[in-house]
Scaffold this active site. Structure first.
Site, PDB file in Angstrom:
ATOM      1  CB  CYS A   2      -1.092  -0.003   1.260  1.00 26.92           C
ATOM      2  SG  CYS A   2      -1.935  -1.250   1.408  1.00 26.92           S
ATOM      3  NE  ARG A  27       7.285   1.749  -1.479  1.00 23.34           N
ATOM      4  CZ  ARG A  27       7.999   1.718  -0.656  1.00 23.34           C
ATOM      5  NH1 ARG A  27       7.444   1.093   0.687  1.00 23.34           N
ATOM      6  NH2 ARG A  27       9.390   1.781  -0.509  1.00 23.34           N
ATOM      7  CD1 TRP A  75      -0.319  -6.258  -2.893  1.00 23.03           C
ATOM      8  CD2 TRP A  75      -0.655  -6.733  -0.827  1.00 23.03           C
ATOM      9  NE1 TRP A  75       0.015  -7.728  -2.394  1.00 23.03           N
ATOM     10  CE2 TRP A  75      -0.251  -7.972  -1.160  1.00 23.03           C
ATOM     11  CE3 TRP A  75      -0.984  -7.019   0.727  1.00 23.03           C
ATOM     12  CZ2 TRP A  75      -0.004  -9.413  -0.752  1.00 23.03           C
ATOM     13  CZ3 TRP A  75      -0.824  -7.987   1.223  1.00 23.03           C
ATOM     14  CH2 TRP A  75      -0.290  -9.378   0.546  1.00 23.03           C
ATOM     15  CG  ASN A  99       0.847   0.841   4.465  1.00 22.54           C
ATOM     16  OD1 ASN A  99       0.367  -0.394   4.325  1.00 22.54           O
ATOM     17  ND2 ASN A  99       2.026   1.461   4.180  1.00 22.54           N
ATOM     18  N   GLY A 100      -1.538  -0.888   6.536  1.00 24.05           N
ATOM     19  CA  GLY A 100      -1.170  -1.914   7.793  1.00 24.05           C
ATOM     20  C   GLY A 100      -2.364  -2.734   8.017  1.00 24.05           C
ATOM     21  CD  GLU A 480      16.638 -14.021  -5.502  1.00 21.53           C
ATOM     22  OE1 GLU A 480      15.895 -14.513  -4.426  1.00 21.53           O
ATOM     23  OE2 GLU A 480      16.270 -12.951  -6.011  1.00 21.53           O
ATOM     24  CE  LYS A 484      13.544 -12.013  -8.121  1.00 22.89           C
ATOM     25  NZ  LYS A 484      14.094 -11.881  -6.638  1.00 22.89           N
ATOM     26  CD  GLU A 487       9.311 -12.116  -6.601  1.00 23.23           C
ATOM     27  OE1 GLU A 487      10.579 -11.909  -7.046  1.00 23.23           O
ATOM     28  OE2 GLU A 487       9.077 -11.460  -5.865  1.00 23.23           O
ATOM     29  CG  HIS A 503      17.810 -37.950  -0.411  1.00 29.61           C
ATOM     30  ND1 HIS A 503      18.218 -39.227   0.083  1.00 29.61           N
ATOM     31  CD2 HIS A 503      18.956 -37.192  -0.533  1.00 29.61           C
ATOM     32  CE1 HIS A 503      19.476 -39.076   0.318  1.00 29.61           C
ATOM     33  NE2 HIS A 503      19.994 -37.997  -0.248  1.00 29.61           N
ATOM     34  CE  LYS A 599      11.600  -3.661  -4.494  1.00 26.92           C
ATOM     35  NZ  LYS A 599      12.207  -4.820  -5.081  1.00 26.92           N
TER      36      LYS A 599
HETATM   37  C1  AGP Z   1      11.759 -10.365  -3.897  1.00 24.71           C
HETATM   38  O1  AGP Z   1      11.865 -10.433  -5.424  1.00 24.71           O
HETATM   39  C2  AGP Z   1      10.628 -10.394  -3.332  1.00 24.71           C
HETATM   40  N1  AGP Z   1       9.884  -9.348  -4.017  1.00 24.71           N
HETATM   41  C3  AGP Z   1      10.538 -10.115  -1.817  1.00 24.71           C
HETATM   42  O2  AGP Z   1      10.745 -11.560  -1.587  1.00 24.71           O
HETATM   43  C4  AGP Z   1      11.341  -9.597  -1.020  1.00 24.71           C
HETATM   44  O3  AGP Z   1      12.670  -9.748  -1.143  1.00 24.71           O
HETATM   45  C5  AGP Z   1      10.914  -9.687   0.532  1.00 24.71           C
HETATM   46  O4  AGP Z   1       9.460  -9.406   0.629  1.00 24.71           O
HETATM   47  C6  AGP Z   1      11.841  -8.908   1.549  1.00 24.71           C
HETATM   48  O5  AGP Z   1      11.993  -7.650   1.247  1.00 24.71           O
HETATM   49  P1  AGP Z   1      12.908  -6.721   1.929  1.00 24.71           P
HETATM   50  O6  AGP Z   1      14.173  -6.969   1.464  1.00 24.71           O
HETATM   51  O7  AGP Z   1      12.519  -5.358   1.531  1.00 24.71           O
HETATM   52  O8  AGP Z   1      12.651  -6.940   3.438  1.00 24.71           O
END
Ligand code: AGP
Length: 604
Positions: A2, A27, A75, A99-100, A480, A484, A487, A503, A599
């Site tokens: 948000c 965001r 969001w 927000n929250g 990672e 990616k 996402e 395994h 974000k």
């Molecule tokens: C990464 O591609 C993500 N969008 C997400 O996992 C992100 O890394 C995570 O939410 C942590 O965010 P931060 O590094 O701002 O704490």
């Protein structure tokens, strides 16, 4: 998660608020809304989906003159992304953006409903505005009603509220979610949930602290702290520039940010490398006195850099390391000992789960360090020490350059600790440092590699899943790579240790199972090779990323030949980022704002 903006001034409020929301859209982008109070008259606009829909709806709205306005990009947490659930939420004479999460909203809602209040939305936010008005109805002034309202709320919030009876005022409160108040020479006042919304508009800002609340009019700012005492207005200059937040001719922010990595890595290293030592001016070596364990804690991509760093700390600094997923750590009643250095890693410095673990560590009197990309963020302000990653503003929801710079800082930190603990010789330290100097070159995107991956990507648009596999520090890199892809392509992908496939997961192997195999020349090459041969024998479709050609692979992404596994790590990182991006582009997905994500995750 948000975005919030607010404005009091006499310029074009609509444009100012929309511009601020545009900067925050990454965001949260389920819906957006704005309310304006102009000459005692309210108007409000809401639209589902991207901000552009709100812009269209507001085309005919004019907002010149003395205006108070608040806006929000959402969001969804409570209630679907519909227009009714979009902020601002209203009662009979007031509007609120938030927000929250209001944790006790159900109890408040029940009580208000029993006294006849009718709710329009399914959100937790709507209780705020009705609660405020119920206190006004009981005879309190607007200010007293707002104060009592926030005293009643439990959970995390950043709130802006405006009401007809105080027509030139915005009430604000911050607890657990970020909020910044800004001013400029033209006596305009601004609010933003991140400084991205304020860049170019104001020169001085206050980063509000948890428990801060108050009100702003065109010629006054009243600020109280959590003890309900009047607080000093501690303005600091807003230093960030707008330049770093543009696409610069790239199709997507993610693409621009992948290409920027070489440059930002140079920034990360600037002034921090000498011939035989790492220089962190921001650290006092005493932070490490008596420390015999490091605990790393983070979420998402930052968690992957934490996991990768655990290999570096144990191998190079010879110190015990544990790695924690923040959302797990905070509820499992962990044992914390005071000879542990607690390190949190976060791009934003606002991630709710990670922030909470930092608070836990502080409460347990552990020494703390944050590795973060955003100066003045909540984590930077809270930790005993901080190292900034210097990645610049990262807008793509899929983190790229933040990960690269975190890895750089963590590698440097492992050498810094190795020096203190004398776990490496001077020669070994200077060899590592010399290798670090090469990373900027290695992370320059080679057009040949990008073209090859663009071509390859068309073969990876279906199938029943992806396994990204690697060993040692290449296992977190595989995690990672899988994150990616998930996402932004919405395809199922898992990161797995190569040696663990037999395994269980190998049961899935068939031509429709895609294996992306990380085969570094300088880290357990032969071992990884055997694991990939096992998958090849079971007809899995295999794409190898390596500097050594491998005849059992269906596809091959060639790396340069490097002398150190960390250089292979960084070049593979680029290949993985490009692969996800190109697959997502072919699938016609929104690369920068993938569905269901935001974000910065400021709710737990
Ligand atoms: C990464 O591609 C993500 N969008 C997400 O996992 C992100 O890394 C995570 O939410 C942590 O965010 P931060 O590094 O701002 O704490």
């Amino acid at each position: 998660m948000c975005g919030i903006v607010g404005y009091i001034g006499s310029k074009d409020a609509k444009e100012i608020l929309l511009d601020g929301l545009k900067e925050l859209e990454y965001r949260g982008y389920d819906s957006a809304g704005i309310s304006l109070l102009c000459d005692g008259k309210f108007s409000y606009f809401k639209a589902v989906g991207k901000l552009e829909n709100l812009v269209q709806k507001m085309q005919k709205c004019s907002s010149n003159g003395s205006v108070v306005g608040i806006g929000h990009t959402r969001w969804a947490t409570h209630g679907k992304p519909t227009e009714i659930n979009a902020h601002p939420h209203q009662a009979s004479r007031s509007f609120v953006v938030h927000n929250g999460i209001i944790e006790n909203y159900q109890a408040i809602k029940k009580e208000l409903q029993s006294s006849g209040v009718v709710f329009a939305s399914q959100t937790d936010t709507e209780v705020i505005v009705h609660l405020f008005e119920s206190f006004v109805k009981d005879g309190l002034s607007d200010y007293e009603a707002f104060e009592k309202c926030i005293d009643t709320l439990e959970g995390a919030y950043a709130i802006l509220l405006m009401t007809k009876s105080s027509p030139d005022t915005i009430y604000f409160a911050k607890h657990g979610s970020p909020m910044i108040l800004g001013i400029n020479e033209d006596n305009e006042k601004f609010f933003g949930s991140s400084d991205a919304a304020l860049i170019g508009k104001c020169s001085q800002v206050i980063y509000l602290e948890d428990g801060d609340y108050g009100c702003v009019t065109s010629d006054s700012i009243t600020l109280y702290n959590k003890e309900h005492t009047r607080a000093e207005l501690a303005f600091v200059p807003l230093t960030v520039t707008k330049l770093s937040a543009q696409k610069d001719g790239f199709r997507y922010f993610m693409e621009k940010e992948i290409y920027e990595q070489s440059e930002v890595i140079s920034d990360t290293l600037l002034g921090r490398l000498s011939d035989d030592m790492i220089v962190f001016d921001e650290l006092d070596e005493a932070l490490f006195d008596g420390i015999d364990e490091i605990k790393l804690c983070a979420c998402g991509t930052s968690y992957h850099s934490a996991l990768a760093a655990s290999y570096l700390f144990e191998r190079l600094s010879k110190i015990r390391v544990s790695v924690e997923i923040a959302s797990e750590f905070r509820y499992r009643e962990p044992l914390m000992s005071q000879n542990t250095l607690f390190i949190v890693i976060s791009q934003s410095g606002e991630t709710a789960d990670t922030l909470e673990t930092l608070k836990m560590a502080k409460k347990a009197a552990l020494r703390s360090l944050v590795i973060c990309n955003v100066d003045n963020s909540s984590m930077v302000r809270l930790a005993d020490a901080s190292i900034l990653t210097r990645a610049g503003i990262e807008k793509g929801v899929a983190s790229t350059k933040a990960f690269a710079t975190q890895m750089m800082v963590l590698w440097m930190l492992s050498i810094y600790v190795a020096k203190i603990r004398q776990s490496l010789t001077s020669k070994q330290i200077s060899d590592e440092i010399n290798t670090m100097r090469e990373v900027s070159r290695v992370t320059l995107v080679k057009e040949g590699m990008h073209e090859r991956i663009t071509r390859l990507s068309k073969r990876y648009l279906h199938g029943h899943g992806f396994f990204f596999i690697g060993r040692d520090i290449f296992y977190p890199l595989a995690l990672e790579g899988a994150l990616k892809l998930k996402e932004i392509s919405y395809l199922h992908a898992e990161g797995y240790p190569s040696g663990e496939m037999k395994h269980g997961p190998i049961a899935l192997a068939d031509p429709e199972l895609f294996t992306i195999a990380l085969m570094p020349q300088h880290m357990l090459y032969e071992k990884t090779k055997s694991n990939i041969e096992e998958l090849s024998a079971r007809d899995s479709t295999i794409c190898v990323i390596s500097s050594i050609e491998f005849d059992k692979a269906d596809d091959f992404i060639a790396l340069e030949s490097h002398g150190h596994y960390m250089l292979e790590f960084f070049e593979m990182m680029i290949a993985l980022q490009l692969l996800s991006m190109q697959i997502a582009i072919r699938l016609d997905n929104d690369v920068d704002m993938p569905r269901n994500l935001a974000k910065s995750v400021t709710v737990e």
